[in-house]
Write a protein that holds these residues in place. Sequence first.
Motif, PDB file in Angstrom:
ATOM      1  N   LEU A  23       0.831  -1.204   0.000  1.00 17.40           N
ATOM      2  CA  LEU A  23       0.000   0.000   0.000  1.00 17.40           C
ATOM      3  C   LEU A  23       0.865   1.253   0.000  1.00 17.40           C
ATOM      4  CD1 LEU A  23      -2.845  -0.888   2.549  1.00 17.40           C
ATOM      5  CD2 LEU A  23      -2.997  -0.813   0.062  1.00 17.40           C
ATOM      6  N   TYR A  24       1.930   1.237   0.784  1.00 16.53           N
ATOM      7  CA  TYR A  24       2.763   2.428   0.911  1.00 16.53           C
ATOM      8  C   TYR A  24       3.519   2.723  -0.384  1.00 16.53           C
ATOM      9  CZ  TYR A  24       6.355   5.665   2.481  1.00 16.53           C
ATOM     10  OH  TYR A  24       7.182   6.761   2.595  1.00 16.53           O
ATOM     11  N   THR A  46       2.926   1.415  -3.578  1.00 14.41           N
ATOM     12  CA  THR A  46       2.166   1.441  -4.833  1.00 14.41           C
ATOM     13  C   THR A  46       1.082   2.502  -4.834  1.00 14.41           C
ATOM     14  OG1 THR A  46       0.501  -0.153  -4.072  1.00 14.41           O
ATOM     15  CG2 THR A  46       2.505  -1.059  -5.097  1.00 14.41           C
ATOM     16  N   HIS A  47       0.626   2.964  -3.656  1.00 17.34           N
ATOM     17  CA  HIS A  47      -0.457   3.945  -3.505  1.00 17.34           C
ATOM     18  C   HIS A  47      -1.783   3.410  -4.044  1.00 17.34           C
ATOM     19  CE1 HIS A  47       3.271   6.013  -3.199  1.00 17.34           C
ATOM     20  NE2 HIS A  47       3.402   6.245  -4.489  1.00 17.34           N
ATOM     21  N   ALA A  48      -1.909   2.103  -4.174  1.00 13.72           N
ATOM     22  CA  ALA A  48      -3.181   1.512  -4.597  1.00 13.72           C
ATOM     23  C   ALA A  48      -4.135   1.491  -3.404  1.00 13.72           C
ATOM     24  CB  ALA A  48      -2.953   0.102  -5.135  1.00 13.72           C
ATOM     25  N   SER A  49      -5.390   1.190  -3.664  1.00 15.71           N
ATOM     26  CA  SER A  49      -6.371   1.119  -2.579  1.00 15.71           C
ATOM     27  C   SER A  49      -6.294  -0.246  -1.899  1.00 15.71           C
ATOM     28  CB  SER A  49      -7.781   1.360  -3.117  1.00 15.71           C
ATOM     29  OG  SER A  49      -8.200   0.267  -3.910  1.00 15.71           O
ATOM     30  N   ARG A  56      -8.840   2.915 -13.115  1.00 19.88           N
ATOM     31  CA  ARG A  56      -8.215   2.104 -12.067  1.00 19.88           C
ATOM     32  C   ARG A  56      -7.569   0.833 -12.622  1.00 19.88           C
ATOM     33  NH1 ARG A  56      -9.422   2.842  -6.664  1.00 19.88           N
ATOM     34  NH2 ARG A  56      -9.778   5.059  -6.255  1.00 19.88           N
ATOM     35  N   GLN A  70      -6.940   3.806   3.878  1.00 15.16           N
ATOM     36  CA  GLN A  70      -7.013   4.685   2.719  1.00 15.16           C
ATOM     37  C   GLN A  70      -6.114   5.895   2.899  1.00 15.16           C
ATOM     38  OE1 GLN A  70      -8.379   3.832   0.040  1.00 15.16           O
ATOM     39  NE2 GLN A  70      -8.817   5.637  -1.203  1.00 15.16           N
ATOM     40  N   ARG A 120      -2.845   5.689   1.087  1.00 12.70           N
ATOM     41  CA  ARG A 120      -2.946   6.121  -0.314  1.00 12.70           C
ATOM     42  C   ARG A 120      -2.888   7.647  -0.398  1.00 12.70           C
ATOM     43  NH1 ARG A 120      -4.853   4.777  -5.506  1.00 12.70           N
ATOM     44  NH2 ARG A 120      -6.506   6.112  -6.328  1.00 12.70           N
ATOM     45  N   GLY A 129       0.640   8.723  -0.158  1.00 16.47           N
ATOM     46  CA  GLY A 129       1.346   8.538  -1.420  1.00 16.47           C
ATOM     47  C   GLY A 129       1.028   9.642  -2.405  1.00 16.47           C
ATOM     48  N   SER A 130      -0.244  10.020  -2.510  1.00 20.41           N
ATOM     49  CA  SER A 130      -0.625  11.091  -3.421  1.00 20.41           C
ATOM     50  C   SER A 130      -0.003  12.409  -3.004  1.00 20.41           C
ATOM     51  CB  SER A 130      -2.150  11.214  -3.476  1.00 20.41           C
ATOM     52  OG  SER A 130      -2.547  12.205  -4.389  1.00 20.41           O
ATOM     53  N   MET A 135      -1.728   6.618  -9.793  1.00 18.65           N
ATOM     54  CA  MET A 135      -2.772   6.553  -8.767  1.00 18.65           C
ATOM     55  C   MET A 135      -4.070   5.947  -9.297  1.00 18.65           C
ATOM     56  SD  MET A 135      -1.394   7.865  -6.009  1.00 18.65           S
ATOM     57  CE  MET A 135      -2.859   8.063  -5.022  1.00 18.65           C
TER      58      MET A 135
END
Length: 676
Positions: free
Chosen positions: A459-460, A462-465, A508, A585, A588, A591-592, A609
């Motif tokens: 998660l950290y 890739t910034h995916a959900s 997505r 979340q 994410r 990350g953004s 993203m």
Amino acid sequence: MPKIPFSSRRYGRYYFRRRVRLLDGKDIHVIVPLSTCDGQEARERVAILSAQFDRVRRTVNAYFEHNQTLDANTIKALFETELRDCLSKLIMELHDPSRDPAACVRDYRTMASALDIAQRPGTTNELTDAHRQMLAAQGHDEMDIEWVACDLDRECGKDIIADEMMALMAEGLGLEPTNAVVARLKHVHLQAMAEAHRLASHFLDEDVQSAFDQEEALLAKRRANGAPLTFAPPQPATSPPIALPSPVLAPAETNAASHPDCVFKTYHAMRFSEVIPSVLEQARVNGHWTRGLAQYERVLRTFAWITGDKPLGDYNHADVAKYKNGLMRMPRDFRPAKAFERPFAEVVAGLKVGRHNARSLNTVKRDLSYMSTAYDLLAEDLWAPKIPNTKALDFLKTKLPKQNKVTEETVRPVWTREHMRCLFSSPIWVGGGGHLHRLDQAGGSDVWHDAAYWLPILLYYTHASLNEIAGLRADEIFLDEPVPNLKIDDNDLRAEDGVPGGTKNAHRRRRIPVHEEILRLGFADYVKAIRAEGHAALFPELFLNEARIGGHQFRNIAWRHMVGWIGLHMDIPSNEHSGKIADMQSIRALGSSSYAEANAPDMVRADVMGHARTGTNAKHYSKRIESHGLYQVLGEYREFMAEFVTVTTNHLQPYPVKLLPINHRSRTGKPRLRRS
């Protein structure tokens, strides 16, 4: 603020401290972290713990006075004490004017069954098929069984009783607080709590309500000779009278002339709830609702509940306003499905909606949109309007104030890099115990590989959900290609109602390069090990429980304890208006935020993203993958991510892959700090 008795403060956080000398001469020191920096909250928690501490101390000293050990009489005394204490608290809850006794009784029924299951040795916090069959035999319907599953996972598991408190009791009894002794004492307490909840579920029985001492009346209902109290309705002592023949009902009227107020071409006497199955099937066939039919069904049944489930011919546009206003009168966290058997007016009278618990207007608009689709389907036949080219019930014309999807009062706060470094310094990544001891500093020095280890890291970087990562298949990881990457797309793991899914929209569906730090920690070896076991899912332990799968399962068995670990070391970001705390979340969002720099290309950020591009060139003319090739673009994305994302796991060492038994994987247990 004045000093709080029986507490200490270290690095801004409060701790409960008590010392007691028992009758056997032993001095025992108890230190319990209160997980808060707020003085008022700490004062309240200290008061609760002090009362519990004194009760345990008196109980233990009483055993010394009688020179008792953990024999049958001792166990019985422990059981009786905990039963009466718990039952008296439940009765006080039932008399609280702010709580609905009928709702409490229903909750106690499911909690009693959950506690019954939790006290069994070796039981995990999940319902098995055998448990579900047993609950059905006891009189629980399908909805109740799902609530038992929720109670068992969140409120009734073995971890609701602290090991430290049971160890203190064991030492006070002159016993070595071994794991077996602590587990036995937990068993007794859980049994007593189960019996207390089971008795409290009979609070509304006529004999209890008419009794002067309601607690004693409930205790008189105790199970005799081990016979279980069931929740099946009592059977009459005599045979029921023979039912008289029912009159033959006239067919549903089809002529609206006899119903001048009917706004439809024909008047139909069947009630709205009767047509819900056909509406769902028609929506599925026509392609309106192909996935998540359970959610649509809840919306339709809520409409029937709020409007009184009238005959179809009696509905008119006033019911749209009634439905909308009914939704607005329900708090955000209220689940109407638990109250469908009671009149809406009676239920809503006991609900309180304030500024911070109001239902989101966007949620209300969503439900109105679902009902608009249902009307369009019914308007083809049963709800065909009397006046052509009109809508008898126009759900989309309701007036609602404008509301931004995210406001200052509703936004969820973001984690910082320091919070992530704190998390990645926990025993899960640097060495801890096994099943339920993954966050125990004194649990050992093992590092196990599963979703608990890899999912937060993925998660950290890739910034995916959450559900995008939790629902990955093992064959969606491409590590042997020129640029190692993973694929986010609809698949069968995230399927609903048999339809593959898992991505919100076309943006997505993307390829994300795998960060070098993920590869350094040995991700490739983990993927090979999962494939060797023959699993389709990258994290198969998240799909063992049909009631909770993927990210939802991870939240329950691991993430909530990870947040607890962070809370023991740092303040958890929270929204002062709504009380929301940072969640998965929020990783994410972190990350953004890393890409919110002047020189960060917005189009690349959107692609990584999974956001929609902005601008004519980015939307319609930039076809870089087609013109330059997938791997060149992925390589550029990888360099982009490496430039803007700060590595927070460089203190970790790669470990050889070690896998727990699949039903033990990712079950971290509560965080425990090493005693100084």
